[in-house]
Design an enzyme around this catalytic site. Sequence first.
Site, short mmCIF file in Angstrom:
data_model
loop_
_atom_site.label_atom_id
_atom_site.label_comp_id
_atom_site.label_asym_id
_atom_site.label_seq_id
_atom_site.Cartn_x
_atom_site.Cartn_y
_atom_site.Cartn_z
N HIS A 264 0.85 -1.18 0.00
CA HIS A 264 0.00 0.00 0.00
C HIS A 264 0.89 1.24 0.00
O HIS A 264 2.02 1.21 0.50
CB HIS A 264 -0.92 0.01 1.23
CG HIS A 264 -2.02 1.02 1.15
ND1 HIS A 264 -1.89 2.29 1.65
CD2 HIS A 264 -3.27 0.94 0.62
CE1 HIS A 264 -3.01 2.96 1.44
NE2 HIS A 264 -3.86 2.16 0.81
N ASP B 211 -7.85 -5.26 -0.14
CA ASP B 211 -8.30 -6.05 -1.29
C ASP B 211 -8.00 -7.54 -1.14
O ASP B 211 -8.66 -8.37 -1.75
CB ASP B 211 -7.66 -5.53 -2.58
CG ASP B 211 -8.08 -4.11 -2.90
OD1 ASP B 211 -9.30 -3.87 -2.90
OD2 ASP B 211 -7.22 -3.25 -3.11
#
Length: 455
Positions: free
Chosen positions: A332, A391
């Site tokens: 991320h 996700d």
Amino acid sequence: MQNEAKVNSTDFIQSLCGEYRKYNQIDPAYYERYQVKRGLRNADGTGVMAGVTQIGNVLGYYLQDGEKLPAPGKLIYRGIDVEDLVDGFVSENRFGFEETAYLLLFGALPTREQLTTFQQILSDNHTLPRMFTEDMIIKAPSPDVMNKLARSVLALYSYDDNPDDMALENQLRQAVQLVARVPVIVAHAFAVKRHYYDNESLYLHRPQPGLSVAENFLYSVRHDNQFTEQEAKLLDLCLVLHAEHGGGNNSAFACRVLSSSGTDIYSAIAAAVGSLKGPRHGGANKKVMEMFSYIKGEVKDWTDDDEVRACLTKLLKKEGGDKSGLIYGMGHAIYTISDPRAVLLKKFARQLAETKGMQEEFRLYEAVERLTPEMMHTVKGESKMVCANVDLFSGLVYQMMGIPQELYTPLFAVARIVGWCAHRIEEVYQPGNRIIRPAYKAVAPSRPFVPLDQR
């Protein structure tokens, strides 16, 4: 003037690709020479400061003596830690998305009376304009629900008696209507997609009064309207965790860029939908599922770490999967040690896996989460800390709930419409509002104009 000989447009475009490549190569050295911050990122990976916001905050590291140091991830909604927010409504066995929407839009947690009134207003605005589904969705079916959602949001402008009024009261009216209507648009677009592209029967269900957004969504997308309380509560949690992620994420920033121009809310939100569709943003959860389909085909023994490592190596070397070199669901821009959304979803995903008898599959996801940082260091020489992002587990949760992959990213939009609207209104009403216009360094060499006959 039209040529007498018929031109094959495909061949012509193909030939022009060579021309494009010849004249459109930018020397990578320019980016360093002119100190271009690609992706609006600083050299250490932090984002370029583009504004201030009271809506959301994402914490994943801290700076000490100018050095970026990892920290457990925190997601903050209007000053409240999202983990505390979730603990609040989960401990009381309530749905939390409507409460979260109120908080993000208006700036404070609602009283019981305010929450009840807000829930009623959302329920009253679920109904789409007359003939909207027939004219905007059924007459032009799309194989992709996100594209249909973007078109439908833009089309709502034509059904609004006062679309361009920038008064706060009007902007909030439009925002509340969008929060209420987007789930219905997604459900109808999905039903039409299944009918025209998958040869299934067409079922269009009306939202039911008294149901939460999560309950109504499950009611609307299932032929038999059936769902369990556990499914609805878990979907509600997913919506809460996806509702907002700061002003710098790609879709929220796209919404703010358009809003800064003074355009209407429908144009700004449609742009955000288009951004979210991308596989580097909201479309990543679908890519996670595609990647795991590949992993399951490659790895015979899901409990064998060496087999999993070998498969991850192929992915990282662009020898397997979609050959992107990415491990979707890992890493991320901000989170380092942990993504709080992934932590919460993983907890509930484990519980659901036990209920559904999918413990082996859940452990495979855990193996990928555990082994990817090691393999990124071994294969790519990456030194930065990498954690699972939201996700990785959201797609698995949707799969265990029987939600089709075509709805993964649209469900993200159902939640994020709240954050987009909040950022749109803040951008429009912030003091000293200016149109967002970053600079690009022009590097094309000067050339003379050459007459047509001399080219």
